[in-house]
Design a protein around this motif. Sequence first.
Motif: not given
Lengths: 397, 397, 397
Positions: B234, B275-279, B281, B283, C91-92, C370
Amino acid sequence: MSLAGRDLITMSDLSTEEIRALLDTAGQMAEAIGFGDAGKRHASERLDRIMATCFFEPSTRTRLSFESAMLRLGGSVLGFSEPGGSSVAKGETLADTARTVSGYADILVIRHPKMGAAKVAADAAEIPVINAGDGAHAHPTQTLTDLFCLKRRFDRLDGLTVGLFGDLKYGRTVHSLGATLARLGSQVVCIAPEQLAMPKRYLDEIEEISGERPQCVTSVDGVLGELDVLYATRVQVERFPEEEREGARAIAADFVVDAALMERAPENMIVMHPLPRVEEINPEIDDDSRAAYFEQAHGGVPVRMALVAHLLGLLEDERNAFRGFERRGDERPEAVASPGRARQEAEEGPDSASAERKCRNDRCITWEERFLAGFFQTMPCGEVCCAYCEEPLEEED
Amino acid sequence: MSLAGRDLITMSDLSTEEIRALLDTAGQMAEAIGFGDAGKRHASERLDRIMATCFFEPSTRTRLSFESAMLRLGGSVLGFSEPGGSSVAKGETLADTARTVSGYADILVIRHPKMGAAKVAADAAEIPVINAGDGAHAHPTQTLTDLFCLKRRFDRLDGLTVGLFGDLKYGRTVHSLGATLARLGSQVVCIAPEQLAMPKRYLDEIEEISGERPQCVTSVDGVLGELDVLYATRVQVERFPEEEREGARAIAADFVVDAALMERAPENMIVMHPLPRVEEINPEIDDDSRAAYFEQAHGGVPVRMALVAHLLGLLEDERNAFRGFERRGDERPEAVASPGRARQEAEEGPDSASAERKCRNDRCITWEERFLAGFFQTMPCGEVCCAYCEEPLEEED
Amino acid sequence: MSLAGRDLITMSDLSTEEIRALLDTAGQMAEAIGFGDAGKRHASERLDRIMATCFFEPSTRTRLSFESAMLRLGGSVLGFSEPGGSSVAKGETLADTARTVSGYADILVIRHPKMGAAKVAADAAEIPVINAGDGAHAHPTQTLTDLFCLKRRFDRLDGLTVGLFGDLKYGRTVHSLGATLARLGSQVVCIAPEQLAMPKRYLDEIEEISGERPQCVTSVDGVLGELDVLYATRVQVERFPEEEREGARAIAADFVVDAALMERAPENMIVMHPLPRVEEINPEIDDDSRAAYFEQAHGGVPVRMALVAHLLGLLEDERNAFRGFERRGDERPEAVASPGRARQEAEEGPDSASAERKCRNDRCITWEERFLAGFFQTMPCGEVCCAYCEEPLEEED
């Protein structure tokens, strides 16, 4: 001798015979888990029992020691540490929490900031309850752990001279240890700054038990040579009255165990400490063979294994090695009387007192627990105390 | 080859042969637990071992991955997450905590916000210690988990071209992965905004190992076609200097993996992310067969099972399927040298330096841990670094 | 009838046949663990399955009840309670957390402050998901636990008259219980202050199911004699509009169960409460044989054992006593469709609605999650509701 179904709230709940039996079992547990000697460990089998660790204030060392003990026994653990936002926050009484949780487990270990909380839980729960520390009141498994260390080091519990060193006024640990050592035939020497001296009531108690009043000094120098054990506790500058803080720092420096002190100490004198240590034991002495505090802490596991095994009735009359517990079928331990019944008995018994009396101790659970009638008991010394926190009703002279 | 009794602090603790052996065992573990294929799971038997998860900062994913691994092995878990109010708050050193907890368990997993903390714990503990992330320093099981994903997808670890994408300056994960891939015969391409470029020291390290300096670009477009793997991280706008924040948002948008990018990407290129991915990647690509990040995370369980099994000496020379571990009796793993002895060795060894030097890194554990003598080591590249956090003593050019 | 691989989000997920089957199994579990009668307990064997308790808000009673259930089954537990500072803080999405955690366990229990959160987790996870309470939406295992208590006390679930007493407006528990009792052939009487009356939609629902609209009164006096059960809930003064607070306290006093009320109540009427109770049940009635709330709470363990056993496919067609589960090999439960596929089905199905519509309920998970397309369903009564929180799209009259 059976402890099955019993609670352990203070060391007074155990006779000296029971204390010795627990420590014997602890020795067997230690052997079974390969404690100390890095020897062979016996494989344990699954134990279909659950421990609930209910920690209303966090205490990682104590909690993990109990959890390790239960897991080494082959059992399981569930619980909470610091109940922020849970039922407690919703205004539930401790008694209700204990009664509810006792439906989820076979033995309950409670840690709580208020004095007397463990008794509230024990009266309400339907399963054995172990006090893991209730405010400034009691922490019996700490004392058993201390005794186990002494037993392993000296192979006896009588005839020892234990120097209690540091803060003897606020230290819950040393109050319980002193009295228990007296019951077992050993003696203590109290070494503390005047402002943190061992309170009179505990000196009275020891004198009552052993016939001798403990020697009290303000410096270790004069007594070091007599000690089998130096049991250190931390002198906290914050414990001194504000106006004495300056001098407090200098005094605290006199209550540190370091290489220089060890140099002057007897070659067989061990150093103990309930941990955590901060400044009062210098790590420079950690590799000294007399430094016993880590093995002391580690011994808490076989001690708690022994206690849990006895309270759950896993051992009964025959003490077996860990490998082959003699389980008495699948019977539940005898239920404790309901809180209502306990209260009734207390009020009708010879030790009851008028319900209008109120405990004077604002750190007692009775100040915050709803629906808990105060009740009182007359102690062996004749004093009337709160049955929960054991503080005297009348102010001491 | 035996890892019994060892600690895992950084990937440098493992030879490439050991890395491959761990990943082989991980493959067997995966099969045994029915990983991936939803195939049959072999029943595991009770394992009489305890893992202590000591998380001084919470990290749910990592902690649960370790706990799952231990439970799948048939063992038990105890521990804490965020030690608020416990012994730590009372001023206990990390070394003391580690030493105490090592009496409660057979293996210790530590997560700590300070760099070098894992080594402090490993030196103090008497049981194997696994670093689950010590500040910005190292997180070796993340790297092993990444390698396991590559191995399962490509059936090899050499000859791969891995695009490290996003924040390569602050990303602990990509630093370790890059160097390890070089050791195993694969190469990396660094794709990052200028302000978040891979630091020189890691590019130097990779060049040192493989003989080739990684290609560095600021856009994925020119290199996408060469990639076997796009390893995304990120880009946090907060990492840019204040005055550059406006442009930062536009730059961050260029470092997002979405359907459009996947459209242009090679059909066998996989996408990974710690992970965690936020923006970063979208979905919308989750169902693309090239999206590997969830299976990557799930693979952390068999990887950690393998690591624990090796460190506990459960496997020794013969690697067996999960079903039939060859346990070498009930012997405890070899004790680690006491902290005192370790310090002595360090000071007398060729890598020691004057005790007056102090680590410059204020995120290093040596800034807060009492009684911890700084000590230093000379790295293969000739630089003198702190032995705990591995940051260089002199400021980089 | 098999529940293997299913999720439990609301009571609507279960047919009445399935509810009865679960309660039958719960009865067997209760017997196996020696529940209630302090009878013999059957030893359980190790179960190689893991439960993940994912509590995004703490709820000690519910969590410990689930954990106890899993441990009594012989299984293991991992999880978190209050994810402060974990991946969530980074933010996950909840969907990502659920998908990741589902690689660590065999069954997932979720508690979350937002309505609809359990469905998000169920759609994303690859393992069965149990809703342990999602905001004001649903808490189906509470309802099953309530039914189990009724079954044990009355030996039937039809033909009972249950007085729902207290706060029927905000009480999630009574909404679900009322509808389920109607489905099973029992009736409810609503006894609440006007300001906290049972909302019209639930009265409509019960009338829809049973053909009869529940009687609603503001005082227990007129109906007490007809009740088999008085199900008490707390009247919170804070729930009243500010200007009505004064009168609220007087009203709350009318909704307390005490000895005086029990004196007037039928001799076979039991008192239930979801706990924790604060003021609304006076402990003076705890020893009355009609006080069922603690046994009600304790029954949650065999109920959750039964649910987990069914969802994990441990029982399949033949229901066995706890001692001898018929395990269907080591197969994983059937995977749930990926979130992407679920969304597709929803959008193409007859119940889908334009993606431009947005749930009006600001306590719904769709307001914060999200990448979660709103989607809607048409309820049996014709109303269009959010598929997550089940609140109607249009404001009620």
